[in-house]
Design a protein around this motif. Structure first.
Motif: not given
Ligand code: ADP
Ligand code: ZN
Length: 654
Positions: A50-54, A63-68, A108-118
């Protein structure tokens, strides 16, 4: 001891291990780029997104999530500034993949959301499971391969591993490790011993011969029937000269793989050179040493020829004075390749024959030594009752007698045990349980009485010893004779024997009225003998003094014309018919005696020469048999017949 020996030798198997290890290492530890990793709860990771760190997300196996984490945000996550070159990866477990998908869609749908990654979805298999399934089939294959190789190289026995197919499998009897066999252990065979004595002398003091310019022989060939002590003699030579002894069988050289035989020969001689002076013993040399190229119709046997060639090369290769002597054994010197028998190879042929009466006494002497004997045992009678026995047969008799005595819980082995052992070795076990109808018993008695009657009245027939109708082995009944130990046989002797052999069938015809299969064995022998007499010994009137013997193997053309072949057939017919008529005449002449004999035989099952003598009176020509029966013993050597004839081909298989 050499210090170098302690360092393990470098070999191919080591190389395999090293390569395998390196591959495994790379597979396990090469992860591309070095990452810093952290594990966090799911909710916290959601906050980072949410904070756009990723900058990038991988979902593995749903089941496993890896966030860079973006480099600038690393400090916000760890509380420490980012180190150069590393990438921070935060790991967590996803509770429900649907919730996560919804969350991402919202972002993705929220224009203000900070997450832009793949977001990448990956399917990752269990590493160890993968490895397992990749490697196990190979390991299984290798095991199967090793197994097959071991099988092929003759059971392995510690030596024949995968990498040792080409090694010779010679057994080494070292002078210090094994019990020494000396000439004392070889009974009889004086002639052969004298000849090998020379070899012993060479091995002991070669310089005595070489100083005079003589050449030490390289090989000797022991020729004789199986069980006559050829191996024993070769071992005794080694024992007397106190040198090591390599033992190998000719068939050990023969393998399925091309070139293995030759490489085994090379290896054998290499080993022998290290241990020289020594003796190489090759048993059954005919397995490799058969004459070459006599078998054009079967495409030749290249592998065996290669082995033989290698053997010849090796024998030529070592100097006469290197102290290696090759002793080979065979029972068929006639089929060996001429090149083997040439001067400088096996140029000495030593004949080892079946023991005669006196030699049998000596052999008994050797093998009776370890037994606990009853005083009733007389070596002389034992030797008399075992004509035609080889040394190995005699050893067998002694052992069997001891076993029979033990079965009877006796304190010592007595005479009867020996007689039973001899009977058993000649005829197989008595089959008291074989079911026979009274009719069959009568028929067999009449048949056997026929043999006995006729042989009694023929001058040259072998003296009868006993007649039995106890089934034994495959035979239903038997008449036993004492054969003369002779080297040449006259025509009269052969014809008389033929007549006696036909006596069984003749008696069936004369006294039962119909003939049976019980005589098949007799007829086979008679036919073979008649052919031999006509075609090989030149004993018929029309083809006198001609020998069509052909010792070339696999030669399909007869050395005589069609017309001669016909003549041979007629002569054989004539000869057998004459003897059959003669047998029938003799039987009708002694009808009463024969009937009496058959009657006693049915009653007693076994009758001896004395019983026959009571009926017919003394034989007019018993000089030789009297001396045998004087000892009042039943003796041996068989004439047996089986219900079905079995033709065993004694030819060694290729
Ligand atoms: P071969 O090699 O001729 O087939 P072996 O040498 O293997 O025969 O003999 C087999 C066994 O028979 C020997 O171990 C020994 O017990 C016995 N044997 C044969 N010949 C003699 C002999 N002349 N004296 C003593 N034992 C003998
Ligand atoms: Zn018969």
């Amino acid at each position: 001891m050499n210090k170098n020996n302690k360092i393990p030798k470098f070999s191919l198997s080591w190389l395999y291990f090293i390569i395998g290890g390196a591959l495994l290492f790379i597979y396990l530890f090469d992860d591309g780029n070095a990452n810093q990793e952290m594990v966090k709860p799911y909710s916290e990771v959601e906050d980072y997104i949410k904070n756009g760190y990723v900058e990038e997300i991988s979902v593995i196996n749903n089941s496993t999530l890896e966030a860079y984490i973006i480099k600038d945000s690393v400090a916000a996550v760890t509380g420490k500034p980012a180190t150069d070159g590393t990438r921070l990866k935060v790991k967590t477990t996803i509770g429900s993949i649907d919730n996560f998908d919804n969350f991402i869609r919202e972002q993705r749908e929220n224009e203000e959301a900070k997450f832009k990654g793949v977001v990448k979805y990956e399917e990752q298999k269990n590493f160890w499971g993968d490895l397992f399934w990749n490697v196990v089939p190979f390991i299984a294959l290798i095991f199967v391969w090793i197994f097959i190789m071991r099988r092929m190289s003759g059971g392995g026995g510690g030596q024949g591993g995968v990498f040792n197919v080409g090694k010779s499998q010679a057994k080494l009897f070292d002078k210090d490790k094994n019990i020494r066999v000396t000439f004392k252990d070889v009974a009889g065979q004086e002639g052969a011993k004298q000849e090998v004595q020379e070899i012993v002398d060479f091995l002991k003091s070669p310089q005595r011969y070489t100083e005079l310019g003589g050449k030490i022989p390289k090989g000797a060939l022991l020729v004789g029937p199986p069980g006559t002590g050829k191996t024993l003699l070769a071992k005794a030579v080694a024992g007397e000269a106190n040198v090591p002894f390599f033992s190998m069988s000719g068939s050990d050289f023969v393998e399925m793989f091309v070139g293995v035989g030759a490489s085994r020969v090379r290896d054998l001689f290499r080993q022998a050179k290290e241990k020289a002076p020594c003796i190489i013993f090759i048993d059954e040399i005919d397995a490799v040493g058969r004459a070459r190229g006599k078998n054009p119709s079967m495409g030749g046997n290249d592998e065996r020829e290669n082995t033989l060639n290698q053997l010849l090369t090796e024998m030529d290769g070592f100097g006469t004075n290197s102290g290696i002597i090759v002793i080979a054994a065979t029972n068929r010197a006639d089929i060996l390749d001429k090149a083997l028998l040439r001067a400088g190879r096996f140029d000495r042929q030593i004949h080892v024959d079946l023991p005669d009466l006196n030699e049998r006494k000596e052999v008994f002497g050797v093998h009776l030594r370890p037994l606990k004997l009853d005083p009733s045992i007389d070596v002389d009678t034992l030797a008399r009752q075992t004509p035609g026995f080889s040394g190995a047969d005699i050893a067998n008799v002694c052992n069997e007698a001891a076993l029979i005595a033990a079965r009877g819980k006796k304190k010592a082995v007595d005479k009867q045990d020996f007689l039973d052992a001899i009977d058993r070795i000649i005829g197989g076990l008595e089959k008291k349980t074989k079911v026979m109808t009274q009719k069959e018993k009568e028929a067999i008695a009449i048949h056997e009485a026929g043999h006995a009657t006729i042989s009694w009245f023929l001058e040259h027939a072998n003296p009868l010893i006993k007649v039995t109708i106890v089934p034994r082995g495959r035979a239903l009944g038997a008449a036993w004779y004492m054969p003369e130990e002779r080297q040449i046989t006259t025509k009269e002797q052969m014809l008389d024997e033929m007549c006696a052999t036909l006596g069984g069938r003749a008696a069936e015809e004369c006294f039962i009225g119909h003939i049976s299969t019980g005589a098949m064995n007799d007829l086979e022998r008679v036919t073979k003998q008649a052919y031999a007499m006509v075609a090989y010994a030149g004993m018929s009137d029309k083809l006198s003094n001609l020998c069509y013997y052909n010792n070339q193997e696999f030669s399909f053309n007869r050395p005589y014309s069609e017309k001669t072949a016909e003549m041979i057939d007629t002569e054989v017919h004539k000869m057998i018919n004459e003897q059959y008529q003669r047998a029938k005449e003799l039987l009708s002449e002694h009808k009463e005696g024969h009937a009496e004999l058959a009657r006693i035989l049915i009653e007693k099952e076994v009758i001896f020469a004395e019983d026959v003598e009571k009926i017919f009176g003394k034989r007019p020509w018993t000089s030789r048999s009297e001396e045998i029966f004087g000892s009042n013993d039943k003796s041996t050597s068989n004439e047996s017949e089986s219900e079905v004839t079995e033709v065993a081909d004694s030819e060694t298989a290729e």
